[in-house]
Design a protein around this motif. Structure first.
Motif, short mmCIF file in Angstrom:
data_model
loop_
_atom_site.label_atom_id
_atom_site.label_comp_id
_atom_site.label_asym_id
_atom_site.label_seq_id
_atom_site.Cartn_x
_atom_site.Cartn_y
_atom_site.Cartn_z
N THR A 1 0.77 -1.21 -0.05
CA THR A 1 0.09 -0.16 0.07
C THR A 1 0.75 1.28 0.06
O THR A 1 1.90 1.20 0.88
N GLU B 1 -1.52 8.32 3.23
CA GLU B 1 -3.18 8.12 3.40
C GLU B 1 -3.57 6.76 2.71
O GLU B 1 -4.70 6.86 2.49
N ALA C 1 -3.12 5.53 -0.04
CA ALA C 1 -3.75 5.88 -1.42
C ALA C 1 -3.73 5.04 -2.46
O ALA C 1 -4.55 5.38 -3.48
N GLY C 2 -3.01 4.02 -2.27
CA GLY C 2 -3.31 2.86 -3.32
C GLY C 2 -2.68 1.63 -2.75
O GLY C 2 -2.02 1.30 -1.84
N THR C 3 -3.43 0.56 -3.42
CA THR C 3 -2.95 -0.73 -3.18
C THR C 3 -2.62 -1.49 -4.28
O THR C 3 -3.03 -1.25 -5.43
N GLU D 1 -4.95 -0.33 -7.49
CA GLU D 1 -6.02 0.80 -7.21
C GLU D 1 -5.53 1.80 -6.66
O GLU D 1 -4.98 1.73 -5.55
N ASN D 2 -5.39 2.84 -7.41
CA ASN D 2 -4.77 4.08 -6.81
C ASN D 2 -5.87 5.24 -6.64
O ASN D 2 -6.35 5.80 -7.44
N ASP D 3 -6.06 5.73 -5.38
CA ASP D 3 -7.10 6.66 -5.03
C ASP D 3 -6.79 7.94 -5.44
O ASP D 3 -7.63 8.84 -5.44
N LYS E 1 -8.04 8.29 -8.62
CA LYS E 1 -9.53 8.17 -8.82
C LYS E 1 -10.21 9.58 -8.68
O LYS E 1 -11.28 9.79 -9.18
N PHE E 2 -9.54 10.38 -7.89
CA PHE E 2 -10.18 11.71 -7.65
C PHE E 2 -9.43 12.93 -8.19
O PHE E 2 -9.59 14.13 -8.08
N HIS F 1 -7.70 4.71 -12.70
CA HIS F 1 -7.29 4.64 -11.04
C HIS F 1 -7.30 3.07 -10.63
O HIS F 1 -6.47 2.93 -9.86
N LYS F 2 -7.68 2.16 -11.57
CA LYS F 2 -7.77 0.80 -11.15
C LYS F 2 -7.55 0.13 -12.56
O LYS F 2 -8.05 0.33 -13.54
#
Length: 119
Positions: A11, A15, A17-19, A34-36, A39-40, A50-51
């Motif tokens: 991860t 924060e 922010a990604g897994t 998956e990168n948050d 994503k935003f 983002h994923k």
């Protein structure tokens, strides 16, 4: 993810922010991500990216890992160590990282260069 064996999972520290899940078969590396942060994002070129899954040959993946690791240990670790010592921090022991590097290198040689195997 399919019914795959996860070899490694990490991860991003910031924060969570990604897994990233690293899966491997005999000849293939599959990375689920998956990168948050993405994503935003407001950047249109990254919308919806983002994923996903990245696939590459296991051989090429290990070669890249060895190349990047060696470059870090030879070029950047000494500079980081010098800066750390200048700031009064305790020295790091990079021997364990070199041992891991050599272990991966040896496994690579055994798997992908059978002609180099010891008798």
């Amino acid at each position: 993810m399919r019914n795959e064996v996860v070899v490694y999972q990490t991860t991003l520290v910031a924060e969570a922010a990604g897994t990233y899940y690293f899966c491997s078969t005999r000849d293939l590396t599959r990375i689920y991500y998956e990168n948050d942060f993405l994503k935003f994002t407001d950047c249109p070129e990254y919308k919806g990216k983002h994923k996903g899954v990245v696939e590459l040959s296991l051989k090429e993946f290990v070669e890249d890992v060895l190349k990047i690791s060696r470059e870090y240990l030879e070029k950047y670790a000494p500079v980081i160590e010098k800066i750390r010592l200048e700031h009064g921090e305790e020295p790091n022991n990079y021997d364990s990282l070199w041992e891991l590097y050599r272990e991966v290198e040896e496994l690579y040689e055994k798997k992908f260069r059978p002609e180099n195997r010891r008798a």
